[in-house]
Scaffold this motif. Structure first.
Motif, PDB file in Angstrom:
ATOM      1  N   GLY A  26       0.809  -1.232   0.000  1.00  0.00           N
ATOM      2  CA  GLY A  26       0.000   0.000   0.000  1.00  0.00           C
ATOM      3  C   GLY A  26       0.830   1.264   0.000  1.00  0.00           C
ATOM      4  O   GLY A  26       0.292   2.372   0.129  1.00  0.00           O
ATOM      5  N   GLY A  27       2.133   1.127  -0.138  1.00  0.00           N
ATOM      6  CA  GLY A  27       3.000   2.294   0.004  1.00  0.00           C
ATOM      7  C   GLY A  27       3.674   2.711  -1.289  1.00  0.00           C
ATOM      8  O   GLY A  27       3.584   2.018  -2.310  1.00  0.00           O
ATOM      9  N   VAL A  28       4.328   3.865  -1.257  1.00  0.00           N
ATOM     10  CA  VAL A  28       5.093   4.333  -2.418  1.00  0.00           C
ATOM     11  C   VAL A  28       6.493   4.764  -1.962  1.00  0.00           C
ATOM     12  O   VAL A  28       6.734   4.970  -0.776  1.00  0.00           O
ATOM     13  CB  VAL A  28       4.424   5.541  -3.127  1.00  0.00           C
ATOM     14  CG1 VAL A  28       2.990   5.242  -3.489  1.00  0.00           C
ATOM     15  CG2 VAL A  28       4.522   6.800  -2.282  1.00  0.00           C
ATOM     16  N   ILE A  29       7.381   4.901  -2.924  1.00  0.00           N
ATOM     17  CA  ILE A  29       8.696   5.490  -2.688  1.00  0.00           C
ATOM     18  C   ILE A  29       8.709   6.860  -3.356  1.00  0.00           C
ATOM     19  O   ILE A  29       8.302   7.004  -4.512  1.00  0.00           O
ATOM     20  CB  ILE A  29       9.820   4.612  -3.280  1.00  0.00           C
ATOM     21  CG1 ILE A  29       9.744   3.189  -2.704  1.00  0.00           C
ATOM     22  CG2 ILE A  29      11.183   5.252  -3.036  1.00  0.00           C
ATOM     23  CD1 ILE A  29       9.839   3.081  -1.204  1.00  0.00           C
ATOM     24  N   VAL A  30       9.152   7.859  -2.584  1.00  0.00           N
ATOM     25  CA  VAL A  30       9.231   9.227  -3.088  1.00  0.00           C
ATOM     26  C   VAL A  30      10.697   9.641  -3.171  1.00  0.00           C
ATOM     27  O   VAL A  30      11.452   9.457  -2.208  1.00  0.00           O
ATOM     28  CB  VAL A  30       8.466  10.197  -2.157  1.00  0.00           C
ATOM     29  CG1 VAL A  30       8.696  11.654  -2.562  1.00  0.00           C
ATOM     30  CG2 VAL A  30       6.969   9.881  -2.156  1.00  0.00           C
ATOM     31  N   ARG A  31      11.075  10.165  -4.334  1.00  0.00           N
ATOM     32  CA  ARG A  31      12.403  10.777  -4.440  1.00  0.00           C
ATOM     33  C   ARG A  31      12.309  12.178  -3.848  1.00  0.00           C
ATOM     34  O   ARG A  31      11.468  12.986  -4.258  1.00  0.00           O
ATOM     35  CB  ARG A  31      12.833  10.865  -5.913  1.00  0.00           C
ATOM     36  CG  ARG A  31      14.215  11.479  -6.115  1.00  0.00           C
ATOM     37  CD  ARG A  31      14.643  11.426  -7.579  1.00  0.00           C
ATOM     38  NE  ARG A  31      13.767  12.221  -8.443  1.00  0.00           N
ATOM     39  CZ  ARG A  31      13.854  13.550  -8.600  1.00  0.00           C
ATOM     40  NH1 ARG A  31      14.777  14.238  -7.964  1.00  0.00           N
ATOM     41  NH2 ARG A  31      13.019  14.191  -9.400  1.00  0.00           N
ATOM     42  N   VAL A  32      13.103  12.445  -2.808  1.00  0.00           N
ATOM     43  CA  VAL A  32      13.012  13.719  -2.096  1.00  0.00           C
ATOM     44  C   VAL A  32      13.700  14.808  -2.919  1.00  0.00           C
ATOM     45  O   VAL A  32      14.868  14.670  -3.282  1.00  0.00           O
ATOM     46  CB  VAL A  32      13.672  13.612  -0.699  1.00  0.00           C
ATOM     47  CG1 VAL A  32      13.572  14.949   0.041  1.00  0.00           C
ATOM     48  CG2 VAL A  32      13.039  12.486   0.112  1.00  0.00           C
ATOM     49  N   GLU A  33      12.958  15.869  -3.224  1.00  0.00           N
ATOM     50  CA  GLU A  33      13.556  17.002  -3.937  1.00  0.00           C
ATOM     51  C   GLU A  33      13.871  18.141  -2.995  1.00  0.00           C
ATOM     52  O   GLU A  33      14.735  18.980  -3.277  1.00  0.00           O
ATOM     53  CB  GLU A  33      12.602  17.491  -5.032  1.00  0.00           C
ATOM     54  CG  GLU A  33      12.441  16.498  -6.165  1.00  0.00           C
ATOM     55  CD  GLU A  33      11.392  16.963  -7.159  1.00  0.00           C
ATOM     56  OE1 GLU A  33      11.556  18.048  -7.752  1.00  0.00           O
ATOM     57  OE2 GLU A  33      10.390  16.246  -7.323  1.00  0.00           O
ATOM     58  N   ALA A  34      13.143  18.215  -1.874  1.00  0.00           N
ATOM     59  CA  ALA A  34      13.375  19.273  -0.893  1.00  0.00           C
ATOM     60  C   ALA A  34      12.820  18.817   0.440  1.00  0.00           C
ATOM     61  O   ALA A  34      11.818  18.104   0.497  1.00  0.00           O
ATOM     62  CB  ALA A  34      12.694  20.573  -1.327  1.00  0.00           C
ATOM     63  N   CYS A  35      13.504  19.241   1.530  1.00  0.00           N
ATOM     64  CA  CYS A  35      13.009  18.917   2.873  1.00  0.00           C
ATOM     65  C   CYS A  35      13.428  20.026   3.836  1.00  0.00           C
ATOM     66  O   CYS A  35      14.613  20.369   3.910  1.00  0.00           O
ATOM     67  CB  CYS A  35      13.570  17.573   3.339  1.00  0.00           C
ATOM     68  SG  CYS A  35      12.978  17.084   4.980  1.00  0.00           S
ATOM     69  N   GLY A  36      12.461  20.596   4.541  1.00  0.00           N
ATOM     70  CA  GLY A  36      12.753  21.678   5.478  1.00  0.00           C
ATOM     71  C   GLY A  36      13.496  21.181   6.711  1.00  0.00           C
ATOM     72  O   GLY A  36      13.435  20.001   7.062  1.00  0.00           O
ATOM     73  N   VAL A  37      14.200  22.106   7.352  1.00  0.00           N
ATOM     74  CA  VAL A  37      14.870  21.829   8.635  1.00  0.00           C
ATOM     75  C   VAL A  37      14.126  22.632   9.696  1.00  0.00           C
ATOM     76  O   VAL A  37      13.918  23.835   9.528  1.00  0.00           O
ATOM     77  CB  VAL A  37      16.355  22.262   8.608  1.00  0.00           C
ATOM     78  CG1 VAL A  37      17.045  21.881   9.916  1.00  0.00           C
ATOM     79  CG2 VAL A  37      17.068  21.640   7.424  1.00  0.00           C
ATOM     80  N   CYS A  38      13.716  21.959  10.788  1.00  0.00           N
ATOM     81  CA  CYS A  38      12.711  22.545  11.675  1.00  0.00           C
ATOM     82  C   CYS A  38      13.132  22.355  13.127  1.00  0.00           C
ATOM     83  O   CYS A  38      13.998  21.543  13.448  1.00  0.00           O
ATOM     84  CB  CYS A  38      11.410  21.823  11.351  1.00  0.00           C
ATOM     85  SG  CYS A  38      10.073  21.850  12.495  1.00  0.00           S
ATOM     86  N   ARG A  39      12.526  23.111  14.031  1.00  0.00           N
ATOM     87  CA  ARG A  39      12.870  23.000  15.450  1.00  0.00           C
ATOM     88  C   ARG A  39      12.547  21.604  15.991  1.00  0.00           C
ATOM     89  O   ARG A  39      13.181  21.154  16.940  1.00  0.00           O
ATOM     90  CB  ARG A  39      12.146  24.091  16.258  1.00  0.00           C
ATOM     91  CG  ARG A  39      12.559  24.149  17.725  1.00  0.00           C
ATOM     92  CD  ARG A  39      12.422  25.522  18.339  1.00  0.00           C
ATOM     93  NE  ARG A  39      13.433  26.444  17.859  1.00  0.00           N
ATOM     94  CZ  ARG A  39      14.658  26.594  18.380  1.00  0.00           C
ATOM     95  NH1 ARG A  39      15.021  25.874  19.408  1.00  0.00           N
ATOM     96  NH2 ARG A  39      15.503  27.450  17.877  1.00  0.00           N
ATOM     97  N   SER A  40      11.605  20.903  15.399  1.00  0.00           N
ATOM     98  CA  SER A  40      11.339  19.524  15.825  1.00  0.00           C
ATOM     99  C   SER A  40      12.548  18.627  15.545  1.00  0.00           C
ATOM    100  O   SER A  40      12.835  17.710  16.309  1.00  0.00           O
ATOM    101  CB  SER A  40      10.115  18.962  15.098  1.00  0.00           C
ATOM    102  OG  SER A  40       8.991  19.761  15.355  1.00  0.00           O
ATOM    103  N   ASP A  41      13.259  18.910  14.446  1.00  0.00           N
ATOM    104  CA  ASP A  41      14.492  18.166  14.170  1.00  0.00           C
ATOM    105  C   ASP A  41      15.524  18.464  15.257  1.00  0.00           C
ATOM    106  O   ASP A  41      16.270  17.589  15.681  1.00  0.00           O
ATOM    107  CB  ASP A  41      15.080  18.561  12.804  1.00  0.00           C
ATOM    108  CG  ASP A  41      14.149  18.230  11.664  1.00  0.00           C
ATOM    109  OD1 ASP A  41      13.663  17.092  11.610  1.00  0.00           O
ATOM    110  OD2 ASP A  41      13.904  19.118  10.823  1.00  0.00           O
TER     111      ASP A  41
END
Ligand SMILES: [Zn+2]
Ligand SMILES: [Zn+2]
Length: 362
Positions: A26-41
Protein backbone atom coordinates in the motif's frame (compact mmCIF):
# COMPACT_ATOMS: atom_id res chain seq x y z
CA UNK A 1 21.32 6.05 -1.23
CA UNK A 2 22.76 9.08 0.57
CA UNK A 3 21.25 9.86 4.01
CA UNK A 4 21.98 11.87 7.18
CA UNK A 5 21.81 9.66 10.26
CA UNK A 6 21.49 10.67 13.93
CA UNK A 7 24.52 8.90 15.39
CA UNK A 8 24.81 10.66 18.76
CA UNK A 9 22.69 13.41 20.37
CA UNK A 10 24.08 16.87 19.76
CA UNK A 11 26.82 15.66 17.43
CA UNK A 12 26.95 16.17 13.66
CA UNK A 13 24.65 13.90 11.67
CA UNK A 14 26.54 11.13 9.92
CA UNK A 15 26.33 11.31 6.12
CA UNK A 16 26.49 7.80 4.74
CA UNK A 17 25.21 5.37 2.16
CA UNK A 18 22.23 3.30 3.36
CA UNK A 19 20.02 0.75 1.55
CA UNK A 20 17.22 2.44 -0.40
CA UNK A 21 13.61 1.72 0.70
CA UNK A 22 11.23 -0.69 -1.07
CA UNK A 23 7.46 0.00 -1.20
CA UNK A 24 4.92 -1.99 0.90
CA UNK A 25 1.89 -3.16 -1.10
CA UNK A 26 0.00 0.00 0.00
CA UNK A 27 3.00 2.29 0.00
CA UNK A 28 5.09 4.33 -2.42
CA UNK A 29 8.70 5.49 -2.69
CA UNK A 30 9.23 9.23 -3.09
CA UNK A 31 12.40 10.78 -4.44
CA UNK A 32 13.01 13.72 -2.10
CA UNK A 33 13.56 17.00 -3.94
CA UNK A 34 13.38 19.27 -0.89
CA UNK A 35 13.01 18.92 2.87
CA UNK A 36 12.75 21.68 5.48
CA UNK A 37 14.87 21.83 8.63
CA UNK A 38 12.71 22.54 11.67
CA UNK A 39 12.87 23.00 15.45
CA UNK A 40 11.34 19.52 15.83
CA UNK A 41 14.49 18.17 14.17
CA UNK A 42 16.50 20.14 16.70
CA UNK A 43 14.55 18.61 19.62
CA UNK A 44 15.24 15.14 18.19
CA UNK A 45 18.89 15.93 17.54
CA UNK A 46 19.35 17.23 21.09
CA UNK A 47 17.86 14.03 22.49
CA UNK A 48 14.97 15.83 24.20
CA UNK A 49 12.10 13.76 25.57
CA UNK A 50 14.09 11.33 27.71
CA UNK A 51 11.88 12.21 30.70
CA UNK A 52 8.88 10.86 28.77
CA UNK A 53 10.78 7.87 27.35
CA UNK A 54 10.15 9.54 24.00
CA UNK A 55 13.66 10.22 22.71
CA UNK A 56 14.20 9.78 18.99
CA UNK A 57 16.52 6.75 18.86
CA UNK A 58 20.11 6.86 17.68
CA UNK A 59 20.38 5.56 14.13
CA UNK A 60 17.26 7.47 13.00
CA UNK A 61 17.25 9.28 9.67
CA UNK A 62 15.70 12.66 10.55
CA UNK A 63 13.76 14.97 8.20
CA UNK A 64 9.96 15.30 8.20
CA UNK A 65 9.05 18.07 5.73
CA UNK A 66 9.58 16.50 2.32
CA UNK A 67 8.27 17.20 -1.14
CA UNK A 68 9.26 15.35 -4.26
CA UNK A 69 8.21 12.87 -6.90
CA UNK A 70 6.83 9.33 -6.72
CA UNK A 71 9.32 6.85 -8.20
CA UNK A 72 7.82 3.46 -7.26
CA UNK A 73 4.40 2.23 -6.09
CA UNK A 74 3.14 -0.89 -4.30
CA UNK A 75 0.61 -3.21 -5.98
CA UNK A 76 -2.33 -2.01 -3.87
CA UNK A 77 -1.90 1.73 -4.50
CA UNK A 78 -4.70 3.32 -6.55
CA UNK A 79 -4.25 7.07 -6.46
CA UNK A 80 -0.57 7.48 -7.32
CA UNK A 81 1.89 6.46 -9.98
CA UNK A 82 5.51 7.14 -10.91
CA UNK A 83 6.13 10.77 -11.82
CA UNK A 84 3.41 12.22 -9.58
CA UNK A 85 4.41 15.42 -7.75
CA UNK A 86 3.69 15.12 -4.03
CA UNK A 87 3.97 16.56 -0.52
CA UNK A 88 4.35 14.16 2.41
CA UNK A 89 2.68 15.17 5.72
CA UNK A 90 4.84 14.04 8.66
CA UNK A 91 1.99 12.41 10.61
CA UNK A 92 1.36 9.15 8.80
CA UNK A 93 -2.00 7.55 9.65
CA UNK A 94 -3.01 3.91 9.30
CA UNK A 95 -5.95 5.10 7.19
CA UNK A 96 -8.40 2.74 8.91
CA UNK A 97 -8.94 3.75 12.57
CA UNK A 98 -11.92 5.88 13.64
CA UNK A 99 -9.79 9.08 13.66
CA UNK A 100 -8.42 8.51 10.16
CA UNK A 101 -11.90 7.65 8.86
CA UNK A 102 -13.30 10.84 10.40
CA UNK A 103 -10.61 12.97 8.73
CA UNK A 104 -8.30 13.32 11.71
CA UNK A 105 -5.34 11.25 10.55
CA UNK A 106 -2.98 13.66 12.34
CA UNK A 107 -4.07 12.10 15.65
CA UNK A 108 -4.19 8.48 14.42
CA UNK A 109 -3.62 6.31 17.48
CA UNK A 110 -1.75 3.79 15.34
CA UNK A 111 0.14 6.42 13.33
CA UNK A 112 3.82 6.98 12.72
CA UNK A 113 5.77 10.23 12.72
CA UNK A 114 7.99 10.48 9.67
CA UNK A 115 11.61 11.07 10.60
CA UNK A 116 11.12 10.43 14.31
CA UNK A 117 10.63 6.65 14.57
CA UNK A 118 12.61 3.63 13.36
CA UNK A 119 9.51 2.46 11.44
CA UNK A 120 9.42 5.75 9.52
CA UNK A 121 12.91 6.77 8.32
CA UNK A 122 12.99 10.46 7.46
CA UNK A 123 13.68 12.64 4.47
CA UNK A 124 17.22 13.85 5.03
CA UNK A 125 17.82 11.17 2.42
CA UNK A 126 17.49 10.76 -1.32
CA UNK A 127 14.34 8.58 -1.07
CA UNK A 128 11.65 7.78 1.53
CA UNK A 129 8.93 5.18 1.90
CA UNK A 130 5.38 6.44 2.50
CA UNK A 131 3.02 3.79 3.95
CA UNK A 132 -0.75 3.76 3.19
CA UNK A 133 -0.06 6.20 0.37
CA UNK A 134 -3.67 6.48 -0.82
CA UNK A 135 -4.48 7.96 2.58
CA UNK A 136 -1.26 9.75 3.54
CA UNK A 137 0.18 11.18 0.37
CA UNK A 138 -0.85 14.59 -0.96
CA UNK A 139 -0.73 15.55 -4.63
CA UNK A 140 1.22 18.76 -5.17
CA UNK A 141 -0.44 21.38 -7.42
CA UNK A 142 1.45 22.40 -10.56
CA UNK A 143 2.04 25.92 -9.20
CA UNK A 144 3.81 24.67 -6.07
CA UNK A 145 7.54 23.93 -6.35
CA UNK A 146 9.15 21.24 -4.18
CA UNK A 147 11.14 23.94 -2.35
CA UNK A 148 8.03 25.95 -1.47
CA UNK A 149 6.11 22.78 -0.61
CA UNK A 150 8.85 21.86 1.85
CA UNK A 151 8.28 25.21 3.57
CA UNK A 152 4.58 24.38 3.67
CA UNK A 153 4.87 21.09 5.54
CA UNK A 154 5.15 21.00 8.50
CA UNK A 155 5.11 24.64 9.49
CA UNK A 156 2.63 26.21 7.11
CA UNK A 157 0.13 23.40 7.34
CA UNK A 158 0.53 23.35 11.12
CA UNK A 159 -0.26 27.07 11.24
CA UNK A 160 -3.27 26.59 8.95
CA UNK A 161 -4.71 23.74 10.99
CA UNK A 162 -4.17 25.69 14.24
CA UNK A 163 -5.70 28.97 13.06
CA UNK A 164 -8.49 27.86 10.76
CA UNK A 165 -9.44 24.34 11.81
CA UNK A 166 -8.80 24.53 15.57
CA UNK A 167 -9.39 28.21 16.43
CA UNK A 168 -11.89 29.28 13.72
CA UNK A 169 -9.92 32.43 12.93
CA UNK A 170 -12.01 34.78 10.79
CA UNK A 171 -11.44 38.00 8.85
CA UNK A 172 -11.43 40.96 11.21
CA UNK A 173 -10.23 38.93 14.20
CA UNK A 174 -7.27 39.99 16.27
CA UNK A 175 -4.51 37.39 16.39
CA UNK A 176 -1.41 37.28 18.59
CA UNK A 177 1.51 35.04 17.59
CA UNK A 178 4.04 34.29 20.34
CA UNK A 179 7.35 33.18 18.83
CA UNK A 180 8.22 34.07 15.23
CA UNK A 181 10.25 31.06 14.08
CA UNK A 182 9.05 29.03 11.10
CA UNK A 183 5.57 28.09 12.35
CA UNK A 184 5.05 31.50 13.99
CA UNK A 185 5.93 33.37 10.80
CA UNK A 186 3.65 31.03 8.84
CA UNK A 187 0.84 31.93 11.27
CA UNK A 188 1.60 35.63 10.85
CA UNK A 189 1.49 35.41 7.06
CA UNK A 190 -1.60 33.20 6.89
CA UNK A 191 -3.47 35.12 9.59
CA UNK A 192 -2.84 38.40 7.88
CA UNK A 193 -3.81 36.99 4.46
CA UNK A 194 -7.06 35.75 6.00
CA UNK A 195 -7.86 39.30 7.11
CA UNK A 196 -6.85 39.16 10.78
CA UNK A 197 -5.08 41.99 12.60
CA UNK A 198 -1.83 40.29 13.63
CA UNK A 199 0.31 41.16 16.66
CA UNK A 200 3.69 39.39 16.46
CA UNK A 201 5.77 38.72 19.58
CA UNK A 202 9.46 37.79 19.61
CA UNK A 203 12.63 38.71 21.49
CA UNK A 204 14.57 38.93 18.22
CA UNK A 205 14.29 42.15 16.21
CA UNK A 206 15.19 40.33 12.97
CA UNK A 207 12.29 37.92 13.48
CA UNK A 208 9.97 40.87 14.14
CA UNK A 209 11.17 42.61 10.96
CA UNK A 210 10.36 39.46 9.02
CA UNK A 211 6.95 39.26 10.72
CA UNK A 212 6.24 42.85 9.72
CA UNK A 213 7.19 42.11 6.11
CA UNK A 214 4.77 39.15 6.14
CA UNK A 215 1.85 41.26 7.32
CA UNK A 216 2.06 41.72 11.11
CA UNK A 217 0.36 45.03 11.92
CA UNK A 218 1.82 45.34 15.40
CA UNK A 219 5.07 44.10 16.97
CA UNK A 220 5.93 43.35 20.60
CA UNK A 221 9.47 42.66 21.82
CA UNK A 222 9.27 41.44 25.45
CA UNK A 223 12.83 42.61 26.05
CA UNK A 224 12.36 46.11 24.73
CA UNK A 225 9.65 47.85 26.69
CA UNK A 226 9.05 51.39 25.57
CA UNK A 227 8.19 53.24 28.83
CA UNK A 228 6.41 55.97 26.85
CA UNK A 229 4.19 53.66 24.86
CA UNK A 230 3.87 50.71 27.22
CA UNK A 231 4.44 52.09 30.72
CA UNK A 232 6.65 49.12 31.60
CA UNK A 233 3.85 46.60 31.13
CA UNK A 234 4.34 42.88 30.55
CA UNK A 235 3.61 41.16 27.24
CA UNK A 236 -0.05 40.14 27.92
CA UNK A 237 -0.96 43.62 29.19
CA UNK A 238 0.68 45.24 26.18
CA UNK A 239 -1.24 42.96 23.83
CA UNK A 240 -4.55 43.56 25.63
CA UNK A 241 -3.89 47.31 25.50
CA UNK A 242 -3.37 47.15 21.77
CA UNK A 243 -6.33 44.88 21.02
CA UNK A 244 -9.24 46.45 22.85
CA UNK A 245 -9.06 44.11 25.83
CA UNK A 246 -7.50 41.00 24.31
CA UNK A 247 -7.10 39.13 21.05
CA UNK A 248 -9.68 36.70 19.65
CA UNK A 249 -7.03 34.06 19.00
CA UNK A 250 -3.53 33.68 20.41
CA UNK A 251 -0.96 31.09 19.36
CA UNK A 252 2.02 29.84 21.32
CA UNK A 253 4.31 28.81 18.48
CA UNK A 254 7.33 28.24 20.71
CA UNK A 255 6.34 26.05 23.65
CA UNK A 256 8.20 27.40 26.67
CA UNK A 257 6.33 28.18 29.91
CA UNK A 258 6.61 31.95 29.47
CA UNK A 259 5.21 32.10 25.92
CA UNK A 260 2.43 29.66 26.79
CA UNK A 261 1.23 31.65 29.80
CA UNK A 262 1.69 34.99 28.02
CA UNK A 263 -0.44 33.68 25.19
CA UNK A 264 -3.25 32.47 27.46
CA UNK A 265 -3.26 35.85 29.21
CA UNK A 266 -3.42 37.71 25.88
CA UNK A 267 -6.88 36.54 24.84
CA UNK A 268 -10.16 38.37 25.32
CA UNK A 269 -13.09 36.92 27.25
CA UNK A 270 -14.31 33.84 25.33
CA UNK A 271 -11.18 33.95 23.16
CA UNK A 272 -9.04 30.96 22.18
CA UNK A 273 -5.45 30.05 22.93
CA UNK A 274 -3.89 27.49 20.58
CA UNK A 275 -0.87 25.50 21.72
CA UNK A 276 1.36 24.56 18.80
CA UNK A 277 4.87 24.54 20.27
CA UNK A 278 6.01 21.49 22.22
CA UNK A 279 7.81 22.08 25.50
CA UNK A 280 11.50 21.53 26.17
CA UNK A 281 13.23 19.49 28.87
CA UNK A 282 12.83 22.52 31.14
CA UNK A 283 9.01 22.11 31.22
CA UNK A 284 8.95 18.35 30.71
CA UNK A 285 5.63 18.54 28.94
CA UNK A 286 3.76 20.55 31.59
CA UNK A 287 3.14 24.26 32.11
CA UNK A 288 1.09 25.72 34.96
CA UNK A 289 -1.75 27.92 33.71
CA UNK A 290 -3.90 30.80 35.01
CA UNK A 291 -6.94 28.55 35.36
CA UNK A 292 -9.00 31.02 37.41
CA UNK A 293 -8.58 33.59 34.68
CA UNK A 294 -9.52 30.99 32.04
CA UNK A 295 -12.63 30.08 34.01
CA UNK A 296 -13.65 33.64 34.85
CA UNK A 297 -13.39 34.74 31.20
CA UNK A 298 -14.27 31.47 29.50
CA UNK A 299 -10.96 31.22 27.69
CA UNK A 300 -10.54 28.11 25.52
CA UNK A 301 -7.24 26.23 25.43
CA UNK A 302 -6.84 23.94 22.41
CA UNK A 303 -3.96 21.79 21.26
CA UNK A 304 -3.02 21.50 17.59
CA UNK A 305 -0.71 19.08 15.84
CA UNK A 306 0.26 19.18 12.18
CA UNK A 307 -2.67 18.79 9.80
CA UNK A 308 -4.65 15.81 8.52
CA UNK A 309 -3.49 14.80 5.02
CA UNK A 310 -7.10 14.89 3.85
CA UNK A 311 -7.39 18.68 4.40
CA UNK A 312 -4.55 19.87 2.17
CA UNK A 313 -6.81 20.89 -0.68
CA UNK A 314 -8.42 23.49 1.60
CA UNK A 315 -5.01 24.93 2.37
CA UNK A 316 -4.04 24.98 -1.31
CA UNK A 317 -7.29 26.83 -2.08
CA UNK A 318 -6.54 29.47 0.54
CA UNK A 319 -3.01 29.94 -0.78
CA UNK A 320 -4.31 30.35 -4.33
CA UNK A 321 -7.20 32.61 -3.35
CA UNK A 322 -5.11 34.94 -1.19
CA UNK A 323 -2.04 34.91 -3.43
CA UNK A 324 0.29 34.36 -0.50
CA UNK A 325 3.70 32.90 -1.20
CA UNK A 326 4.93 30.13 1.14
CA UNK A 327 8.31 30.45 -0.56
CA UNK A 328 8.68 33.93 0.94
CA UNK A 329 9.49 32.26 4.25
CA UNK A 330 12.43 30.33 2.82
CA UNK A 331 15.54 32.15 4.00
CA UNK A 332 18.16 29.66 2.86
CA UNK A 333 18.67 26.58 0.66
CA UNK A 334 21.03 23.92 1.97
CA UNK A 335 22.94 20.82 0.99
CA UNK A 336 22.46 17.76 3.20
CA UNK A 337 25.99 18.23 4.54
CA UNK A 338 25.02 21.63 6.01
CA UNK A 339 22.11 20.37 8.15
CA UNK A 340 24.17 19.64 11.28
CA UNK A 341 25.59 23.13 11.36
CA UNK A 342 22.11 24.66 10.95
CA UNK A 343 20.69 22.49 13.75
CA UNK A 344 23.50 23.71 16.00
CA UNK A 345 22.59 27.30 15.10
CA UNK A 346 19.14 26.68 16.64
CA UNK A 347 20.79 26.33 20.08
CA UNK A 348 20.74 30.09 20.43
CA UNK A 349 17.85 30.80 18.04
CA UNK A 350 20.32 31.71 15.29
CA UNK A 351 17.96 30.68 12.47
CA UNK A 352 15.70 33.19 10.77
CA UNK A 353 12.81 32.00 8.58
CA UNK A 354 12.60 28.51 7.04
CA UNK A 355 15.69 26.71 5.78
CA UNK A 356 15.23 23.96 3.19
CA UNK A 357 17.57 21.20 2.02
CA UNK A 358 17.39 21.21 -1.78
CA UNK A 359 20.58 19.24 -2.50
CA UNK A 360 19.99 15.78 -1.04
CA UNK A 361 23.16 14.27 -2.49
CA UNK A 362 25.59 17.01 -1.47
ZN1 LIG B 1 -5.66 5.97 12.00
ZN1 LIG C 1 8.72 20.53 11.16
Amino acid sequence: MHAAVLREYGEPLQLREVPGPEPDPGGVIVRVEACGVCRSDWHAWKGHGEWADDRVPRGQILGHEPAGEVVAVGDAVDRFGPGDRVVVPFSLGDGTCRYCRQGHGNVCTDGRALGFEPGAPGAFAERIAVPQADYNLVERPSWLSARDAAALGCRYMTAYHALVERADLAAGDRLAVHGCGGVGLSAVQLGSALGAHVIAVDVDEGALDRAASLGAADLVNPNATDPEADGGLGVPERIRDRSDGGVDVSVDALGIAETCRNSVRSVRPRGTHVQVGLTTDAERGEVSLPTDRMTRWEVSFVGSRGMPPTNYDDLFEVIEATGIDPGALVSRELALSEVSERLAAMDDYGVDGIEVVTDLSG
